[in-house]
Design an enzyme around this catalytic site. Structure first.
Site, short mmCIF file in Angstrom:
data_model
loop_
_atom_site.label_atom_id
_atom_site.label_comp_id
_atom_site.label_asym_id
_atom_site.label_seq_id
_atom_site.Cartn_x
_atom_site.Cartn_y
_atom_site.Cartn_z
CB ALA A 86 -0.81 0.14 1.24
CB ILE A 88 4.00 1.70 -4.25
CG1 ILE A 88 2.71 0.86 -4.81
CG2 ILE A 88 5.10 0.95 -3.83
CD1 ILE A 88 3.36 0.08 -6.18
CB THR A 90 0.34 6.63 0.76
OG1 THR A 90 1.86 6.50 0.61
CG2 THR A 90 0.09 5.37 1.50
N PRO A 95 -5.12 5.65 1.08
CG PRO A 95 -6.96 5.44 2.80
CD PRO A 95 -6.60 5.92 1.30
CG ASP A 96 -0.57 2.99 4.99
OD1 ASP A 96 -1.43 3.47 5.89
OD2 ASP A 96 0.64 3.09 5.26
CG PHE A 97 -4.52 -2.28 5.48
CD1 PHE A 97 -5.60 -1.64 4.80
CD2 PHE A 97 -4.49 -3.78 5.39
CE1 PHE A 97 -6.36 -2.41 4.00
CE2 PHE A 97 -5.21 -4.32 4.32
CZ PHE A 97 -6.27 -3.99 3.93
NE ARG A 98 -1.07 -4.19 9.45
CZ ARG A 98 -1.64 -4.93 8.31
NH1 ARG A 98 -1.01 -4.30 7.08
NH2 ARG A 98 -2.22 -5.90 8.40
CD GLN A 168 1.45 -7.25 0.79
OE1 GLN A 168 1.17 -7.42 1.63
NE2 GLN A 168 2.48 -6.08 0.66
CG ASN A 169 -0.72 -1.85 -3.58
OD1 ASN A 169 -0.77 -2.28 -2.25
ND2 ASN A 169 -0.04 -0.97 -3.86
CB ILE A 170 -7.04 -4.27 -4.12
CG1 ILE A 170 -7.10 -3.01 -2.85
CG2 ILE A 170 -6.60 -5.63 -3.42
CD1 ILE A 170 -8.28 -3.49 -2.01
CG ASP A 171 -3.71 0.71 -6.06
OD1 ASP A 171 -3.14 -0.01 -7.01
OD2 ASP A 171 -3.16 1.16 -4.98
CG HIS A 188 -3.36 -9.59 -1.15
ND1 HIS A 188 -2.91 -8.74 -0.10
CD2 HIS A 188 -2.71 -10.82 -0.93
CE1 HIS A 188 -2.14 -9.76 0.53
NE2 HIS A 188 -1.79 -10.83 0.17
CB THR A 266 4.83 -3.97 1.83
OG1 THR A 266 4.07 -5.23 2.56
CG2 THR A 266 6.21 -4.63 1.43
CB SER A 267 3.72 -3.24 7.22
OG SER A 267 2.59 -3.90 7.09
CD GLU A 292 6.69 1.15 9.69
OE1 GLU A 292 6.49 1.90 10.73
OE2 GLU A 292 5.65 0.39 9.19
P1 CNA Z 1 0.59 -1.83 5.43
O1 CNA Z 1 0.45 -2.54 6.41
O2 CNA Z 1 -0.77 -0.47 5.64
O3 CNA Z 1 1.75 -1.10 5.47
C1 CNA Z 1 2.22 -0.02 4.53
C2 CNA Z 1 3.83 0.27 4.57
O4 CNA Z 1 4.27 1.44 3.90
C3 CNA Z 1 4.04 0.81 6.09
O5 CNA Z 1 5.25 0.13 6.58
C4 CNA Z 1 4.33 2.32 5.83
O6 CNA Z 1 5.12 2.66 6.86
C5 CNA Z 1 4.70 2.38 4.59
N1 CNA Z 1 4.47 3.63 3.67
C6 CNA Z 1 3.29 4.18 3.75
N2 CNA Z 1 3.38 5.28 2.71
C7 CNA Z 1 4.56 5.32 2.28
C8 CNA Z 1 5.23 5.94 1.16
N3 CNA Z 1 4.87 7.06 0.60
N4 CNA Z 1 6.48 5.51 1.06
C9 CNA Z 1 7.04 4.59 1.83
N5 CNA Z 1 6.69 3.84 2.66
C10 CNA Z 1 5.25 3.99 2.95
O7 CNA Z 1 -0.01 -2.22 3.90
P2 CNA Z 1 0.64 -3.36 3.32
O8 CNA Z 1 0.73 -3.10 1.88
O9 CNA Z 1 2.19 -3.78 3.93
O10 CNA Z 1 -0.33 -4.52 3.73
C11 CNA Z 1 -1.10 -5.51 2.92
C12 CNA Z 1 -2.47 -5.14 2.71
C13 CNA Z 1 -2.63 -3.78 2.32
C14 CNA Z 1 -2.86 -5.78 1.31
O11 CNA Z 1 -3.72 -6.96 1.65
C15 CNA Z 1 -3.65 -4.70 0.44
O12 CNA Z 1 -4.65 -5.26 -0.02
C16 CNA Z 1 -3.94 -3.57 1.59
N6 CNA Z 1 -4.03 -2.33 1.02
C17 CNA Z 1 -4.09 -2.15 -0.45
C18 CNA Z 1 -4.30 -0.70 -0.80
C19 CNA Z 1 -4.26 -0.27 -2.18
O13 CNA Z 1 -4.36 -1.22 -3.20
N7 CNA Z 1 -3.56 0.94 -2.61
C20 CNA Z 1 -4.59 0.14 0.23
C21 CNA Z 1 -4.78 -0.37 1.65
C22 CNA Z 1 -4.71 -1.28 1.98
#
Ligand code: CNA
Length: 373
Positions: A86, A88, A90, A95-98, A168-171, A188, A266-267, A292
């Site tokens: 997520a 990539i 934001t 918004p991301d998840f966490r 992992q993104n769905i966008d 995903h 990704t986290s 992070e």
């Molecule tokens: P997550 O757990 O929310 O982690 C995101 C990570 O990215 C964190 O470590 C953040 O610190 C970091 N981060 C956020 N913004 C930036 C940035 N601009 N530059 C660098 N680092 C950044 O999300 P994950 O993808 O790890 O978790 C997997 C889930 C998220 C999947 O199942 C997805 O379907 C799901 N998801 C997808 C979207 C999307 O499609 N855009 C959005 C939200 C969640």
């Protein structure tokens, strides 16, 4: 443990469960159960013989973006795998998840969920679909544009050195940036297609039909449910659901032949996806670009060792910061910064010359928008 290896995948998995291997990680069990059903042995995934635990001679001249760029050029990499999440997207406004404060999980209070993950849980969806439909309306692709990082993925492809992007993104922003579909594994799923839940064989529904229904609110999706005989959802993978078969088909051969791994935004906490960082061989360099540290070896089996001093790290680098600036730094270190900016400015339409080592033996036919890998 060797007796387990001789057992059929599902039987071995049950034995491991009985022994308590998943007591604190039911999600890992569920994902392995899905793969075991397809004939993938759990021990093959969990006990891959990677030499991470045994230190090797350093493979990078420096453990940073410049060291990784030098490696790509000197070793003429041509099978680069990117894993992303997520982070990539934001900067596109999704918004991301966490991330505390702005992440989706912090903004789901209004749906009165037992826990934030419930919105993507298939059992919860069956009981209370309204929360997911509300969220889907907000997140529906088309409202967002690709980021410079998405164009960086296209750049790697156009240079001819990209094997695959595991997202992992769905966008669907990777393909909107011009990445050919065959280069992407949407691990995903995404909003490209829709299906009626609990149908076997699966009953597909036109994604636009679902979009129209969701836009009309509860009345719309209830009518669609009645018409199709059950709830309809986009083909995104919920917790408790099977990953797309394309993931299981490609993961082994891809990672076996990968010559460089980039992990972006990704986290690395969702399995089985997070385990992929250990799938390439122990001498393959890995670069994490994230705000992070994530996926370190104290949290993830065979995870990153960039925090280790001296001989404790031989191949991992960490760029601490935003994906867009990290991607730009790597492009610059490779001498490809103007190509990246052309792709960003043209929304992916610019023509980019292939990497010098991909031009050999190709005469002048080295300018392309498509990788021939
Ligand atoms: P997550 O757990 O929310 O982690 C995101 C990570 O990215 C964190 O470590 C953040 O610190 C970091 N981060 C956020 N913004 C930036 C940035 N601009 N530059 C660098 N680092 C950044 O999300 P994950 O993808 O790890 O978790 C997997 C889930 C998220 C999947 O199942 C997805 O379907 C799901 N998801 C997808 C979207 C999307 O499609 N855009 C959005 C939200 C969640």
């Amino acid at each position: 443990m060797s007796a387990l290896m001789d057992m059929p995948p599902q039987e071995a998995l049950q034995e491991m469960r009985k022994a308590g291997a998943f007591d604190d990680n039911e999600e890992a069990y569920e994902q392995l159960a899905i793969l075991a059903e397809k004939g993938v042995h759990p021990l093959k995934l969990l006990r891959r013989r990677t030499p991470q635990e045994k230190p090797m001679d350093p493979v990078l001249s420096s453990f940073d973006v410049e060291g990784v760029a030098r490696y790509i050029q000197e070793h003429e990499c041509k099978r680069v795998i990117v894993m992303c999440g997520a982070g990539i997207s934001t900067s596109a406004g999704i918004p991301d998840f966490r991330t505390p404060g702005t992440g989706l999980y912090d903004n789901l209070q209004r749906f009165d969920l037992p826990n934030p993950e419930a919105v993507f849980d298939i059992e919860f969806f069956k009981r209370k679909p309204a929360a997911f439909y509300e969220l889907a309306k907000e997140m529906w692709p088309g409202n967002y544009d690709p980021t410079p990082t998405h164009y960086f993925l296209k750049l790697l492809n156009d240079k001819g050195i990209l094997l695959r992007v595991y997202s992992q993104n769905i966008d669907s922003l990777e393909c909107r940036a011009g990445l050919p579909r065959e280069r992407l594994v949407a691990a995903h799923g995404n909003f490209d297609a829709a299906h009626v839940i609990d149908t076997d064989p699966e009953v597909e529904v036109d994604i636009d039909e679902l979009k129209d229904a969701i836009e009309k609110g509860e009345e719309g999706w209830q009518a669609l449910r009645e018409e199709k005989g059950n709830l309809v959802k986009p083909k995104i993978t919920f917790f408790g659901e099977e990953l797309p078969s394309r993931f299981a088909e490609l993961v082994e051969p891809d990672f076996r032949s990968c010559d460089l791994l980039l992990v972006l935004g990704t986290s690395l906490v969702v399995s089985p996806f997070c385990n992929l960082v250990s799938f390439c061989t122990g001498a393959v360099p890995r670069l994490l670009i994230n705000r992070e540290p994530a996926g370190t070896h104290d949290r993830l089996r065979y995870g990153f060792r960039f925090q280790e001093e001296g001989s404790g790290n031989w191949r991992d680098a960490f760029y601490s910061g935003d994906c867009d600036s990290g991607s730009r730094s790597l492009a610059k270190a490779l001498g490809w910064d103007s190509d990246l900016e052309s792709l960003v400015a043209s929304k992916g339409d610019a023509t980019v010359e292939r990497a010098a080592w991909m031009l050999e033996g190709q005469g002048n036919a080295g300018t392309t928008n498509e990788s021939s890998l």
